[in-house]
Design an enzyme around this catalytic site. Sequence first.
Site, short mmCIF file in Angstrom:
data_model
loop_
_atom_site.label_atom_id
_atom_site.label_comp_id
_atom_site.label_asym_id
_atom_site.label_seq_id
_atom_site.Cartn_x
_atom_site.Cartn_y
_atom_site.Cartn_z
N GLY A 46 34.00 80.02 41.05
CA GLY A 46 33.26 80.21 42.29
C GLY A 46 34.22 80.59 43.40
N GLN A 51 36.86 81.22 51.97
CA GLN A 51 38.10 81.29 51.20
C GLN A 51 38.76 82.66 51.26
OE1 GLN A 51 36.26 79.38 47.50
NE2 GLN A 51 38.35 78.64 47.46
N CYS A 91 40.31 74.07 42.88
CA CYS A 91 39.87 74.97 43.95
C CYS A 91 40.92 76.05 44.14
CB CYS A 91 39.68 74.17 45.24
SG CYS A 91 39.13 75.18 46.61
N LEU A 92 40.49 77.30 44.26
CA LEU A 92 41.46 78.40 44.42
C LEU A 92 42.25 78.28 45.72
CD1 LEU A 92 39.36 81.44 43.08
CD2 LEU A 92 41.16 80.16 41.89
N HIS A 133 30.23 72.29 45.21
CA HIS A 133 31.61 72.54 45.66
C HIS A 133 31.62 73.75 46.61
CE1 HIS A 133 36.11 72.93 44.79
NE2 HIS A 133 35.82 74.09 45.36
N HIS A 137 32.29 74.30 50.87
CA HIS A 137 33.18 75.25 51.54
C HIS A 137 32.50 75.84 52.78
CE1 HIS A 137 36.82 75.66 49.20
NE2 HIS A 137 36.16 75.83 48.07
NI NI Z 1 36.96 75.64 46.18
#
Ligand code: NI
Length: 162
Positions: A46, A51, A91-92, A133, A137
């Site tokens: 995701g 992000q 998480c990226l 999640h 964000h």
């Molecule tokens: Ni994330």
Amino acid sequence: MTLLKIKIYPDPVLHQKAERLTSFGPEEQKLFDDMIETMYREDGVGLAAPQVGISKRFFVACPTQKRGEEIVVVNPQILESKGRENGTEGCLSLPGIQGEVARAKRVRLRFETRHGEKKEAEVKDFFARVFQHEIDHLDGILLIDRVDFAQRQAILGQYQSL
Ligand code: NI
């Protein structure tokens, strides 16, 4: 297709509450595709707009990690949550970090598609976890804000040494 640069914690954009997306033109369509490509390239399940530095309420996800099964979720709103389950998440925006987070097992949500059509859906298990999640964000909440105090201290310590 353009690969986008992922914002890494503690970038302030990750802690902002994002605004509703109200236009669904060619620029947004390209952004959705670029985010999908970036998510696959980074081996993520995701990726939320904040992000990549865009403080708008949408995310792309592909919990199955099979190309073609990705979805774009715009302006999501959780209508109902059921059950509770712990699970490990990454998480990226927090490379190399994992945390145990309790999430609802099932969520029913209202959202808009990439073309602005209104929909409702119910997702469960891993899909529900990924959606919660990503919705976090959009509210400026990260994985490290959801773990318990001991985990948070451990993660931050690990993060500083990276
Ligand atoms: Ni994330």
